[in-house]
Every structure is written in C-alpha cells, then in structure tokens.
Design an enzyme around this catalytic site. Structure first.
Site, PDB file in Angstrom:
ATOM      1  CB  CYS A  32       0.611  19.418 -14.635  1.00 18.70           C
ATOM      2  SG  CYS A  32      -0.727  20.298 -13.934  1.00 18.70           S
ATOM      3  CB  CYS A  35      -0.376  18.108 -11.369  1.00 15.55           C
ATOM      4  SG  CYS A  35      -1.427  18.087 -12.947  1.00 15.55           S
TER       5      CYS A  35
END
Length: 111
Positions: A32, A35
């Site tokens: 991600c 993230c």
C-alpha cells in the site's frame, strides 16, 4: 532513535488494549503506497508521545483476523483506543496534526 512502534499479533494487541490507556493502531499493508507515506508520521507520533501513548502497526495481510474484527475496509486506517474501547478512527493519509489533535484531546481529558 529507537523504534517505538510495536508490531503486535492478535494476542499481543488484545493485551495492549487491556493494559494501556491509549493505543494508536495503524492498519496497513506492505503493498500500500499511501500506507508507506503515512509510516513516517506514525513513527514520529510514537517518538513524540513515548510514555503517554502506545503506538502499533498491524499488517492486514499477516493479521487478517484483526482487520475483519475492526471492520477495516480501506487502508491506511488508524484507530485510537482508550481503555480498550475504540474512540476515534481516521481513514487515509492525514498530516501529523490530525493525529496530534486526537491524542492531545484524549491526554488533556486525563489530566
């Protein structure tokens, strides 16, 4: 600078939520990109609030059971627990100030 961010499994997270007053948990995944953008902010919060707030990261691929338990549908999702109860949720990448507001509000109430 020591790494103050914990990476608990299910049992360790359950214990943290029972033992610690404030626990900030970042639900993330290695693939991600948002993230990865949030990671330095989470590390900064762990340093800034050391001794006041426990900061943890949960990889949703490694701990799918926790993602399901907390209804994580989008990552990154940051949950704030106070005395074991979910009190705040932030979804997506936010600046550090968004999290410091949440934490400062909870810490001020305790004083």
């Amino acid at each position: 600078m020591a790494n103050r961010v914990l990476h608990p499994n299910k049992n360790e997270l359950d214990a943290l939520l029972q033992q610690e007053r404030l626990v900030l948990v970042d639900f993330w995944a290695t693939w991600c990109m948002p993230c990865k953008m949030l990671a330095p902010v989470i590390e900064q919060l762990a340093e800034q609030y050391a001794g006041q707030v426990t900061v943890a990261k949960v990889d949703i691929d490694e701990h799918e059971d926790l993602a399901i338990r907390y209804g994580i549908q989008s990552i990154p999702t940051v949950l704030l627990f106070e005395n074991g109860q979910l009190v705040e949720q932030e979804v997506g990448v936010k600046p550090a100030s968004a999290y410091t507001r949440l934490l400062d509000k909870r810490l001020a109430v305790a004083k």
